[in-house]
Enzyme design. Structure first.
Site, PDB file in Angstrom:
ATOM      1  CB  SER A   1      -0.965  -0.040   1.189  1.00 34.90           C
ATOM      2  OG  SER A   1      -1.997   0.898   1.039  1.00 34.90           O
TER       3      SER A   1
ATOM      4  CD1 TRP B   1      -7.514   3.896  -2.758  1.00 31.27           C
ATOM      5  CD2 TRP B   1      -9.193   5.088  -3.613  1.00 31.27           C
ATOM      6  NE1 TRP B   1      -7.299   5.203  -2.419  1.00 31.27           N
ATOM      7  CE2 TRP B   1      -8.324   5.960  -2.932  1.00 31.27           C
ATOM      8  CE3 TRP B   1     -10.331   5.613  -4.236  1.00 31.27           C
ATOM      9  CZ2 TRP B   1      -8.545   7.329  -2.849  1.00 31.27           C
ATOM     10  CZ3 TRP B   1     -10.558   6.982  -4.147  1.00 31.27           C
ATOM     11  CH2 TRP B   1      -9.672   7.817  -3.471  1.00 31.27           C
TER      12      TRP B   1
ATOM     13  CD  GLN C   1      -4.642   7.477  -3.626  1.00 30.11           C
ATOM     14  OE1 GLN C   1      -3.994   6.446  -3.729  1.00 30.11           O
ATOM     15  NE2 GLN C   1      -4.701   8.176  -2.512  1.00 30.11           N
TER      16      GLN C   1
ATOM     17  CD  GLU D   1      -4.617   8.706   1.248  1.00 27.66           C
ATOM     18  OE1 GLU D   1      -4.467   7.701   1.954  1.00 27.66           O
ATOM     19  OE2 GLU D   1      -4.885   8.640   0.030  1.00 27.66           O
TER      20      GLU D   1
ATOM     21  CG  HIS E   1      -5.233  -3.037   0.819  1.00 26.94           C
ATOM     22  ND1 HIS E   1      -4.484  -3.045  -0.335  1.00 26.94           N
ATOM     23  CD2 HIS E   1      -4.867  -1.910   1.494  1.00 26.94           C
ATOM     24  CE1 HIS E   1      -3.713  -1.975  -0.363  1.00 26.94           C
ATOM     25  NE2 HIS E   1      -3.920  -1.276   0.741  1.00 26.94           N
TER      26      HIS E   1
ATOM     27  CE  LYS F   1       0.321   5.298  -2.168  1.00 29.22           C
ATOM     28  NZ  LYS F   1      -0.475   4.657  -3.184  1.00 29.22           N
TER      29      LYS F   1
END
EC number: 3.1.1.117
Length: 481
Positions: free
Chosen positions: A293, A391, A339, A347, A427, A297
């Site tokens: 998640s 998402w 997103q 965010e 997730h 990144k």
């Protein structure tokens, strides 16, 4: 007196609202989030899990009995001084640090200062320099990677500082302590090294970002290094901009976003492992990096900016990771709840403040995240994505990495690239039955240095018929020698 027509209309409205309220979302479907107008209840056997403010998802089970923190904290470990080595002072160059690929780039052209010609409904050509010249050799590619890194740092990620003038490291028990000094300031942080293999080393290791979503099964023979990336740069919303040990060293107004600061932290871990190899038993030339998640990144950015990482393993990184801004915008314009660049900067503080100037028109950027991935080429990259979590941008990551793969193709290194998009899992819960053999093949080949297993992978369990990879990448793929 209220007319019968008004009463009838009111009953119709209330009835429609009641139908919507009673509708139940299927397993893995969206069930809430900012702006969501669909069902908020899940089918029997599932519950609505708030992944974040914007996306709630129906997952199996009955839900937790108490609220669980999304980003856990890490207990500080004591500093020890068993072994200490010091990196010699160096003169820090100005400007951003760029990836140093294995090919000597020789004399590279200067990167122009402007954004260049906007690119819409397709992705930027990896094999054309910003000045219009073509990439025709591996030496050219090394220069192009340097240029891409500089552009990403300039417009999106923020500047990656050069190696500090002093790095010291000590190891005791399972704790590696790292101290860094630059410009009269100093910081210290620790990482834990677990599951160190017995027997003669040195051994490979995987650096894991945080504990959130840390679900990858690591086989025997590979150590794990737990990196509290939040200690280096916080990620608790907009108010955490400029907070963390990176900013204690370089100043709270430094241009680097959290992703770049974390990549800097990974580089310091590698420095420390190089200094303490005899004590840790870890081989600094056989390192992987992973996270899921938001931490996924971080993993892909670390792999892109730190060339000493042998294997990059981002899991469900979505937008800002393995997804492309342009494709996410295209999805959003087609009514899909993904997103995109405009939302992500609201965010959290993952990117440089410089990026805010471009999020409303990403077509003007001289890059996209297929080029971020390309900074890793020809080193090994295995991307794991979840087709059930809209998402994340399932088309965006599929298209972005499918086009990124062409850079490995040009280098004759398709066996070093994997993209696997599956579903049926929560997730950041690793689906071992679907991706376990693929993950093992990459770890075996690139960390354990053993043959066996396919590492040339590009697959999705869903057909993305609305997206054409070739239309989004109309440029030719050269064979670079």
């Amino acid at each position: 007196m209220v007319s019968q027509t008004v009463v009838s209309s009111l009953l119709v409205v209330l009835g429609a609202a009641g139908v919507r309220a009673q509708q139940r979302q299927s397993l893995w479907g969206q069930c809430g989030g900012s702006g969501w107008s669909g069902p908020t209840l899940c089918v029997d056997g599932a519950w609505c899990n708030p992944q974040n403010q914007w996306y709630h998802q129906c997952i199996p089970g009955s839900g937790p009995t108490t609220a669980q923190p999304q980003v856990p904290t890490t207990t500080a470990r004591p500093t020890t001084t068993l072994v200490t080595s010091v990196v010699s002072s160096t003169t820090s160059p100005s400007g951003p640090v760029v990836t140093n690929p294995p090919v000597n780039p020789g004399t590279c052209p200067n990167t122009p200062s402007g954004l260049g010609t906007p690119v819409a409904n397709q992705l930027n050509d990896p094999f054309t320099f910003h000045n219009g010249n073509k990439v025709t050799s591996k030496a050219d590619w090394a220069c192009r990677q340097r240029e891409i890194s500089e552009l990403l740092q300039r417009y999106e990620l923020g500047t990656l500082p050069p190696k500090p003038s002093s790095v010291t490291a000590s190891f005791s028990g399972s704790t590696l302590s790292i101290s860094v000094s630059e410009g009269g300031k100093s910081i210290s942080f620790t990482v834990s090294i677990n599951n160190r293999p017995s027997g003669a080393g040195p051994h490979p290791a995987i650096i894991n970002f945080g504990t959130f979503g840390a679900s990858l099964p690591v086989p025997a023979g590979v150590a794990t290094i737990n990196f509290n990336n939040d200690d280096i740069a916080q990620q608790q919303g907009g108010s955490s901009r400029g907070r963390g040990k990176f900013y204690d060293l370089y100043g709270s107004s430094h241009s680097a976003g959290a992703l770049t600061a974390w990549a800097w932290g990974v580089s310091r871990i590698v420095d420390a492992l190089e200094l303490t190899q005899a004590q840790t038993g870890i081989d600094p030339t056989r390192l992987g990096v992973t996270g899921c998640s938001r931490n996924g990144k971080g993993a892909i950015v670390a792999g892109a900016l730190e060339p000493r990482i042998a294997l990059t393993l981002p899991q469900e990184s979505g937008a800002g990771g393995s997804g492309c801004w342009r494709i996410a915008t295209w999805q959003k314009n087609n009514g899909q709840n993904v997103q995109d660049s405009t939302q992500i900067v609201q965010e959290n503080v993952w990117f440089s403040p410089n990026f805010n100037s471009y999020v409303n028109n990403v077509n003007q950027l001289p890059f996209d995240h297929h080029l971020l991935a390309g900074l890793i080429a020809p080193r090994a990259l295995y991307v794991m994505e979840n087709v059930d979590m809209e998402w994340l941008g399932k088309i965006s990551t599929y298209g972005c990495m499918g086009i990124a793969r062409k850079q490995w193709e040009a280098l004759g290194a398709l066996d070093n690239f994997g993209y696997s998009q599956v579903g049926g899992n929560s997730h950041c819960s690793f689906p071992s039955s679907q991706q376990g053999s693929e993950l093992n093949a990459f770890i075996e080949k690139f960390l354990l240095k053993r043959s066996g297993g396919n590492t040339n992978i590009f697959r999705s369990t869903q057909t993305h018929s609305s997206f054409n990879l070739n239309n989004w990448s109309p440029w030719a793929v050269p064979s670079l020698n």
